[in-house]
Design an enzyme around this catalytic site. Sequence first.
Site, PDB file in Angstrom:
ATOM      1  N   ASP A   1      30.465  -2.091  32.449  1.00 14.50           N
ATOM      2  CA  ASP A   1      31.577  -1.134  32.404  1.00 14.50           C
ATOM      3  C   ASP A   1      32.910  -1.866  32.271  1.00 14.50           C
ATOM      4  O   ASP A   1      33.814  -1.424  31.565  1.00 14.50           O
ATOM      5  CB  ASP A   1      31.598  -0.276  33.682  1.00 14.50           C
ATOM      6  CG  ASP A   1      30.463   0.743  33.684  1.00 14.50           C
ATOM      7  OD1 ASP A   1      29.864   0.931  32.602  1.00 14.50           O
ATOM      8  OD2 ASP A   1      30.174   1.321  34.739  1.00 14.50           O
TER       9      ASP A   1
ATOM     10  N   LYS B   1      24.979 -18.850  30.150  1.00 15.68           N
ATOM     11  CA  LYS B   1      26.275 -18.546  30.763  1.00 15.68           C
ATOM     12  C   LYS B   1      26.009 -18.168  32.208  1.00 15.68           C
ATOM     13  O   LYS B   1      25.555 -17.081  32.516  1.00 15.68           O
ATOM     14  CB  LYS B   1      26.949 -17.385  30.033  1.00 15.68           C
ATOM     15  CG  LYS B   1      28.330 -17.070  30.575  1.00 15.68           C
ATOM     16  CD  LYS B   1      29.009 -16.027  29.698  1.00 15.68           C
ATOM     17  CE  LYS B   1      30.430 -15.797  30.151  1.00 15.68           C
ATOM     18  NZ  LYS B   1      30.514 -15.287  31.528  1.00 15.68           N
TER      19      LYS B   1
END
Length: 709
Positions: free
Chosen positions: A42, A125
């Site tokens: 989000d 990552k």
Amino acid sequence: MTTDLPADDSAAAAELEALAGTIAHHNRLYHTDDAPEISDADYDALVRRNAALEQAFPHLVRADSPSRHIGAAPAAHLAKVAHARPMTSLDNAFSDAEVEEFVARVRRFLRLPDDEAVALTAEPKIDGLSCSLRYENRELVQALTRGDGTTGEDVTANVRMIADIPATLPADAPDVFEVRGEVYMAKADFAALNARLADEAAGTGKEARQFANPRNAAAGSLRQKDPAVTAGRPLRFLAHGLGEASAIPGDTQAALVAAIRSWGFPVAQDFTRAASLDDALATYRAIEAARADLPFDIDGVVYKVDRLDWQERLGFVARAPRWAIAHKFPAERAQTTLNAIDIQVGRTGKLTPVAKLEPVTVGGVVVRNATLHNADEIERLGVRPGDRVVLQRAGDVIPQIVENLTRDTPRDAWHFPTHCPECGSEAVREVGEVDWRCSGGLVCPAQAVERLRHFASRHALDIEGLGITNIENFYADGLIARPADIFRLTTETLLARERWADVSARNLIAAIDAKRAPPLDRFLFALGIRHVGEVTARDLARRWTSWAAFRAMIDAGTAGRDAMLQAIGESDDKLLARTAKELAAIVDTKQVGPEVALALIDFFAEERNDAAVADLLTEIAPADVVHETRSSEVSGKTVVFTGTLETMSRDEAKAQAESLGARVAGSVSAKTDLVIAGPGAGSKAKKAADLGIRVIDEAGWQAIVAASA
Ligand code: ZN
């Protein structure tokens, strides 16, 4: 969030402003408080929306644009230090096509011939806290967090406690070198830390501090005031790049990482040099497949242009390097069975449906509940207890149901409850609103503390000494549940409690007794009726002047309401809107529109509220509004106030004039009798002079008021 672009500059500017505020808020929660409210997905959506708007409206990019800042302001207890070189974050790609476009941009920027390959490095990552470690003459001299990208927090003492980070570098390292990487916590260590914190708290009777996820645990552990606390936390480090350096070991990213590794820093095991885009994407898929088995959380794969001379030429855009991009993983999903839909009642009465799920593991976390937001969302998904659903956990925060796999299976539909599960009061909804609310404000246990606090608060009944702490304690011990109970407290009851002395008990009871005849407007405001704020309460009180008259009006409204709400062939919203309009005519008060009228009538139509008000009225009696008008030289005249008033507010001046029997108008006309002009009166004073109307100053007005007293 809409994907359409705003129609014009002003709409775009407004949305960019809102996004800047929202993103800054979530940055603060994430980076400074280590307590995110929304999922990473989000958050990314907000950042992408901001980027899309800035691309379409480049002239509207704000000085405080989120694209120019990374992270959040540093925590107060850590010293703030500027980075020798900014610590940027990375742009994100969410699809292969976006990675392809990244490589194409690199090619265009460098004007590479078609046959020139662009080698990339690829590495996981890791979801940690970025840190820059500065070595001078091969000694660790400073460690900074990323902070806002320009200024970080000094965590040198804390970083010295992390075993993965060498205190000195070997002789072949340059004189000045900043190693950048992530401080993180392994998944197993995170679970063990939470278990340990729970154990420690169990002995003390305090609530255990529990970290939401490994990233927050790492951030919270590193940014401690006391490095000894950091030392006790299982922090790790993974190097991935450099900051300022007096010399660079190698010509490529791969060579650089190899050198850093040779100096004793851990680097990602899956670090790969990919000769082509296809190789890079293959690495992405391999890392994604291995994700669940990695000892730490990762949220994507980072690609960097391997040639350092190309990195140098590509440089940076505002917030990110042109030579690197993070290819994010899609949110993690799992299937499970929805066992039941529960309704949670918020502090202010909002009813939120929550899915009770067959426990399922998504991304390493066991999920038992998921919010369904509101009735519309339930309808959109078509979910009913017994359905198989797809659950998505994007990032770490709130799991969502994204799909109903058995929506076509015949099963009884689930209906949003018509009544509050906590108190049984009617559930109501406003025109155009998706949320349902419990209408039993005065009787609902979920809302009780908030309502009692409001009832006693300064602008309501203003009961001195009855603040939130006393209300919470009295409520918890069953002394007060509804406003009427406040007036049944006695000195004896209070004295029977711990820490209540004679004086304080008598003072509180006296303060309560002093409010047994509250002004009608304060009484109406204190009831906590939705949309009835102080101003509306005053308007209603002025219009109806006594409780009896007000009550008669309410009775007319509630009697009509149910008949109005029964019509066939009209949509719910239309019917509700028409009913609200008819009720506004009954409430018949200036400034009170259909929305407020509906909320007002809904409140009294709920019998439990009505009973609670009746109960309250056995203890107190609202005072009538007295329109006292004194005769004065302005009685029956029309007056206009203009300019700045220095001794009173415009509202007070108006009330004063009305109490003298004058009519207050907003503009000067031939019907105006008197103009009271403060400094800066301007055109109205001039118009009055043109019309030959008498103009006086504020002192002159005060003289008229004084003369009438
Ligand atoms: Zn309720």
